[in-house]
Motif scaffolding. Sequence first.
Motif, PDB file in Angstrom:
ATOM      1  N   GLY A  80     -36.317  33.724  -5.689  1.00 15.23           N
ATOM      2  CA  GLY A  80     -37.583  33.438  -6.353  1.00 15.23           C
ATOM      3  C   GLY A  80     -38.194  34.662  -7.007  1.00 15.23           C
ATOM      4  O   GLY A  80     -39.231  34.567  -7.653  1.00 15.23           O
TER       5      GLY A  80
ATOM      6  N   ASN B 118     -49.667  42.208 -15.271  1.00 14.85           N
ATOM      7  CA  ASN B 118     -50.074  41.610 -14.004  1.00 14.85           C
ATOM      8  C   ASN B 118     -49.349  40.283 -13.789  1.00 14.85           C
ATOM      9  O   ASN B 118     -48.432  39.931 -14.548  1.00 14.85           O
ATOM     10  CB  ASN B 118     -51.593  41.453 -13.951  1.00 14.85           C
ATOM     11  N   ARG B 119     -49.774  39.526 -12.789  1.00 11.17           N
ATOM     12  CA  ARG B 119     -49.081  38.268 -12.450  1.00 11.17           C
ATOM     13  C   ARG B 119     -49.206  37.215 -13.545  1.00 11.17           C
ATOM     14  O   ARG B 119     -48.444  36.270 -13.577  1.00 11.17           O
ATOM     15  CB  ARG B 119     -49.625  37.710 -11.122  1.00 11.17           C
TER      16      ARG B 119
ATOM     17  N   ALA C 213     -42.433  29.400 -11.673  1.00  9.20           N
ATOM     18  CA  ALA C 213     -43.552  29.460 -12.615  1.00  9.20           C
ATOM     19  C   ALA C 213     -44.065  30.893 -12.695  1.00  9.20           C
ATOM     20  O   ALA C 213     -44.363  31.401 -13.784  1.00  9.20           O
ATOM     21  CB  ALA C 213     -44.663  28.511 -12.170  1.00  9.20           C
ATOM     22  N   ALA C 214     -44.147  31.555 -11.539  1.00 11.18           N
ATOM     23  CA  ALA C 214     -44.679  32.922 -11.505  1.00 11.18           C
ATOM     24  C   ALA C 214     -43.819  33.865 -12.350  1.00 11.18           C
ATOM     25  O   ALA C 214     -44.339  34.738 -13.043  1.00 11.18           O
ATOM     26  CB  ALA C 214     -44.748  33.405 -10.053  1.00 11.18           C
ATOM     27  N   LYS C 215     -42.496  33.670 -12.307  1.00 10.55           N
ATOM     28  CA  LYS C 215     -41.580  34.512 -13.086  1.00 10.55           C
ATOM     29  C   LYS C 215     -41.890  34.415 -14.581  1.00 10.55           C
ATOM     30  O   LYS C 215     -41.898  35.419 -15.279  1.00 10.55           O
ATOM     31  CB  LYS C 215     -40.133  34.005 -12.910  1.00 10.55           C
TER      32      LYS C 215
ATOM     33  N   ARG D 201     -44.674  33.257 -15.953  1.00  9.41           N
ATOM     34  CA  ARG D 201     -46.030  33.733 -16.258  1.00  9.41           C
ATOM     35  C   ARG D 201     -46.018  35.255 -16.417  1.00  9.41           C
ATOM     36  O   ARG D 201     -46.633  35.798 -17.332  1.00  9.41           O
ATOM     37  CB  ARG D 201     -47.017  33.351 -15.135  1.00  9.41           C
ATOM     38  N   ARG D 202     -45.341  35.939 -15.518  1.00  7.92           N
ATOM     39  CA  ARG D 202     -45.270  37.410 -15.624  1.00  7.92           C
ATOM     40  C   ARG D 202     -44.675  37.838 -16.962  1.00  7.92           C
ATOM     41  O   ARG D 202     -44.983  38.891 -17.480  1.00  7.92           O
ATOM     42  CB  ARG D 202     -44.386  37.985 -14.503  1.00  7.92           C
ATOM     43  N   ALA D 203     -43.778  36.976 -17.484  1.00  9.22           N
ATOM     44  CA  ALA D 203     -43.152  37.297 -18.774  1.00  9.22           C
ATOM     45  C   ALA D 203     -44.039  36.855 -19.934  1.00  9.22           C
ATOM     46  O   ALA D 203     -43.637  36.944 -21.092  1.00  9.22           O
ATOM     47  CB  ALA D 203     -41.783  36.644 -18.862  1.00  9.22           C
ATOM     48  N   GLY D 204     -45.233  36.348 -19.623  1.00  9.69           N
ATOM     49  CA  GLY D 204     -46.205  36.063 -20.673  1.00  9.69           C
ATOM     50  C   GLY D 204     -46.173  34.663 -21.247  1.00  9.69           C
ATOM     51  O   GLY D 204     -46.764  34.420 -22.295  1.00  9.69           O
TER      52      GLY D 204
ATOM     53  N   GLY E 244     -48.973  38.041 -16.686  1.00 10.42           N
ATOM     54  CA  GLY E 244     -48.266  38.553 -17.849  1.00 10.42           C
ATOM     55  C   GLY E 244     -49.157  39.322 -18.797  1.00 10.42           C
ATOM     56  O   GLY E 244     -48.753  39.644 -19.914  1.00 10.42           O
TER      57      GLY E 244
ATOM     58  N   VAL F 250     -42.630  29.917  -7.469  1.00  4.49           N
ATOM     59  CA  VAL F 250     -42.016  31.223  -7.762  1.00  4.49           C
ATOM     60  C   VAL F 250     -41.341  31.224  -9.138  1.00  4.49           C
ATOM     61  O   VAL F 250     -41.323  32.241  -9.835  1.00  4.49           O
ATOM     62  CB  VAL F 250     -41.012  31.661  -6.670  1.00  4.49           C
TER      63      VAL F 250
ATOM     64  N   TYR G 180     -37.060  30.479 -18.391  1.00  3.50           N
ATOM     65  CA  TYR G 180     -36.715  31.845 -17.982  1.00  3.50           C
ATOM     66  C   TYR G 180     -35.389  32.276 -18.598  1.00  3.50           C
ATOM     67  O   TYR G 180     -35.259  33.377 -19.158  1.00  3.50           O
ATOM     68  CB  TYR G 180     -36.652  31.880 -16.447  1.00  3.50           C
TER      69      TYR G 180
ATOM     70  N   GLY H   6     -49.700  28.760 -12.225  1.00  6.82           N
ATOM     71  CA  GLY H   6     -48.409  29.438 -12.200  1.00  6.82           C
ATOM     72  C   GLY H   6     -48.479  30.867 -11.687  1.00  6.82           C
ATOM     73  O   GLY H   6     -47.462  31.519 -11.584  1.00  6.82           O
TER      74      GLY H   6
END
Lengths: 389, 166
Positions: free
Chosen positions: B83, B120-121, A198-200, A202-205, B123, A196, A172, B7
Amino acid sequence: MILEKDVVVVGAGPAGLAAAIEAAKAGAAVLLVDLNLKAGGQLFKQIHKFFGSRAHYSGTRGYDIGKKLVKEATESQVEIWLQSTAVGVFPGNKVSIERILQNGGKKLYTVHGKTIILATGASENVVRFKGWTRPGVMGAGAAQTMVNVDHVKPGQKIVMLGSGNVGLIVSYQLMQAGCDVVALVEAAPKIGGYAVHAAKIRRAGVPIFTKHTIVEALGDAEGKVSGAVIAEVDEKFQPIPGTEQTIPCDTITLAAGLKPVVELTRLMNCASAFEPVLGGFIPMHNQDMETSVQGIFVAGDATGVEEASVALEEGRIAGVAAAQALGLLSQEDAESQKQFYWNRVNSLRSGPFGEKRLAAKQDVLQCYQEQIHTPQPEVMIGGLASGAD
Amino acid sequence: MALIDTGYLTYRELMEKQKLPTEERFLQGPVAVVECVQEIPCNPCEAACPFGAIHVGEPITNLPVLSAEKCKGCGACVAKCPGMAIFVIDKSYSQTKGSVSFPYEYYPLPEVGSTVTVVNRQGEAVGNGKVLRVQNPVSFDHTPVVTVEVDLKLINEVRSMERRHS
């Protein structure tokens, strides 16, 4: 000449700073030494907001916690020597410190501490694969130092190995610095760190390849990293032939866990235990954070790799216990303070992510109780100090 | 749990793990959606809420529970969550559009009024959104909160915007 101090603390990360602060607040003359240019350990590269409760500075960024601790240490009259490396410990609680002087020269000091607190932290594990010595392969911690402390990008296209919190957080932060994380590779079937984090990413691709490992770092004409060959792994974490794919990149960062830095406790012959969950060999300690050798205390990642917030609380316990050993705190005061900090440590070790560490730490405390019971004065054998074993 | 395999959360998984505001509440105006589903020792959201709408309690590994009727959708928790797992959703915005507020800690920050690619979640780019607000007060401590207008049908999926290079 030997300098005299009540407490010598080695390592000015969160554990060492907290230990120094507590001992100094109780009235001890404390010397805190650290080999880096700045006190604060890894806190100054932790640009993210911390988890935990408010008591653990949660929601505060790591570097701000570092600033608060350094200020508190200075105000508590802790003497801090930077660019000062503890190069050895000797019988009779003597610490050899190589200090870099303002004129660039070096001077070796010997300091006698009535008590010594070793808070030397942890070092990164390495993963070997074909091409792992190429320029462009580095520890995730090194990459984090480059972007967050030195403000230099290690490269543009990064492949990260390891999905523990370090791998996730550094991925990140590399993106925050303007790099692209083109893949995160994890040998286990599941993501290791907090979801959370990992989710950050993933949202960034960022694609996450679980059940995969890096088998080779490819190089360009100059030998620098030009790609990572990754492959799926079987249940025994062995690469499955035929599943290889190449991901073009210029940097490979390794986040494969940390291990406690235990050279100084070994030199003191402190009894150790093997706890894989905590990173490997660690010095055994009791509820006072005292090792098998009387007057030698430990705290933080050096006693098992956890988190900065845990290191802080352990440091406070060690500082209080050292002050108690010096007779600077009444037993009643010391016990109630230690209990307060133990409750906070245990709350950080609760929940599904903490319970394994809690069990491992309880195991350490119990083994200490059974095998050592009370810390022993160091014993001279053939010119070497020896603690209980 | 798909989350620790991949993830990212699926909306169904989120609904199983967290008590989300009711559709009725969503239609009344902006409200927080807490996408925190793992029992980790963490509770700054509880103290962040000026209306006492988030409860963690003891032990601090409890999942946060949102009282949607107390929540005003102010977004104070969005910037405070370490988070970055809290979002504010407004389904009352118009007949066809809603808004999503999310934490966004990358440079360059989007311009208010500009159109961005929303993700989306996972990416994945799922459409475009108009930037309505970029809030970045000192109290957010360098976690800007971006609010984008998106099609209502995307509102349960859009959770960020495509990262751009400066």
